[in-house]
Design a protein around this motif. Sequence first.
Motif, mmCIF file in Angstrom:
data_model
loop_
_atom_site.group_PDB
_atom_site.id
_atom_site.type_symbol
_atom_site.label_atom_id
_atom_site.label_comp_id
_atom_site.label_asym_id
_atom_site.label_seq_id
_atom_site.Cartn_x
_atom_site.Cartn_y
_atom_site.Cartn_z
ATOM 1 N N UNK A 166 -19.735 181.545 58.180
ATOM 2 C CA UNK A 166 -20.026 182.009 59.311
ATOM 3 C C UNK A 166 -19.278 180.626 60.434
ATOM 4 N N UNK A 167 -19.298 179.447 59.758
ATOM 5 C CA UNK A 167 -18.750 178.129 60.257
ATOM 6 C C UNK A 167 -17.346 178.414 60.472
ATOM 7 N N UNK A 168 -16.699 178.849 59.260
ATOM 8 C CA UNK A 168 -15.273 179.025 58.945
ATOM 9 C C UNK A 168 -14.626 180.376 59.577
ATOM 10 N N UNK A 169 -15.321 181.137 60.065
ATOM 11 C CA UNK A 169 -15.028 182.486 60.682
ATOM 12 C C UNK A 169 -13.872 182.207 61.740
ATOM 13 N N UNK A 170 -12.591 182.796 61.448
ATOM 14 C CA UNK A 170 -11.359 182.506 62.293
ATOM 15 C C UNK A 170 -10.687 181.376 62.055
ATOM 16 N N UNK A 171 -10.981 180.490 60.984
ATOM 17 C CA UNK A 171 -10.351 179.268 60.785
ATOM 18 C C UNK A 171 -9.020 179.558 60.035
ATOM 19 N N UNK A 172 -7.791 178.929 60.538
ATOM 20 C CA UNK A 172 -6.241 178.761 60.184
ATOM 21 C C UNK A 172 -6.015 177.583 59.233
ATOM 22 N N UNK A 173 -5.602 177.788 58.071
ATOM 23 C CA UNK A 173 -5.463 176.582 57.203
ATOM 24 C C UNK A 173 -3.852 176.567 57.000
ATOM 25 N N UNK A 174 -3.331 175.551 57.276
ATOM 26 C CA UNK A 174 -2.011 175.264 57.419
ATOM 27 C C UNK A 174 -1.460 174.056 56.274
ATOM 28 N N UNK A 175 -0.338 173.786 56.025
ATOM 29 C CA UNK A 175 0.312 172.989 55.234
ATOM 30 C C UNK A 175 1.523 172.339 55.909
ATOM 31 N N UNK A 176 1.462 171.046 56.196
ATOM 32 C CA UNK A 176 2.660 170.365 57.168
ATOM 33 C C UNK A 176 3.184 169.352 56.309
ATOM 34 N N UNK A 177 4.508 169.312 56.299
ATOM 35 C CA UNK A 177 5.136 168.135 55.624
ATOM 36 C C UNK A 177 5.850 167.257 56.860
ATOM 37 N N UNK A 178 5.542 165.905 56.799
ATOM 38 C CA UNK A 178 6.025 165.063 57.496
ATOM 39 C C UNK A 178 6.710 163.758 56.945
ATOM 40 N N UNK A 179 7.345 162.990 57.573
ATOM 41 C CA UNK A 179 7.905 161.792 56.870
ATOM 42 C C UNK A 179 6.856 160.920 56.163
ATOM 43 N N UNK A 180 5.592 161.009 56.425
ATOM 44 C CA UNK A 180 4.770 160.331 55.833
ATOM 45 C C UNK A 180 3.847 160.926 54.609
ATOM 46 N N UNK A 181 4.591 162.138 54.513
ATOM 47 C CA UNK A 181 3.884 163.064 53.048
ATOM 48 C C UNK A 181 3.526 164.218 53.972
ATOM 49 N N UNK A 182 2.656 165.020 53.313
ATOM 50 C CA UNK A 182 2.204 166.406 53.656
ATOM 51 C C UNK A 182 0.729 166.457 53.406
ATOM 52 N N UNK A 183 0.088 167.234 54.156
ATOM 53 C CA UNK A 183 -1.164 167.661 54.166
ATOM 54 C C UNK A 183 -1.610 168.997 54.782
ATOM 55 N N UNK A 184 -2.765 169.514 54.423
ATOM 56 C CA UNK A 184 -3.389 170.450 54.846
ATOM 57 C C UNK A 184 -4.128 170.118 56.220
ATOM 58 N N UNK A 185 -3.901 171.137 57.292
ATOM 59 C CA UNK A 185 -4.411 171.132 58.730
ATOM 60 C C UNK A 185 -5.205 172.328 58.920
#
Length: 118
Positions: free
Chosen positions: A71-90
């Motif tokens: 229920x807490x995560x309902x509708x959550x969007x998980x993305x992954x982004x690369x940047x000059x400092x590396x990458x990570x999930x948002x």
Amino acid sequence: MIILTEEAVLKVKEMLTDTDNPEQQFLRVGVTQGGCSGLSYSLGFDEQQNPGDTVLDLHGVKVIIDETSGPILAGTVIDYKESMMGGGFSIENPNAIANCGCGSSFRTATEAGKPGDC
């Protein structure tokens, strides 16, 4: 329940290739108590499905969410982004009403009256 973007799916599949038994691994997405705002996200691989878990197939990635986190995560969007400092999930959670300054924890309306660790 949750959405994995195309970039997140590609990164998870890439990471799965570095695990033992990738075809038996689930991506476990959950919420734990802790952090400045009260709740923190957890992401990791797991071969174990527990009673009460919801199992989703999101573009070929098997995702498990425990019944408390669902229920807490309902509708959550998980993305992954690369940047000059590396990458990570948002993680974009429509149920989060407040985030800590460092962005590692959050609070929902049901957690609003509880003190954080800051």
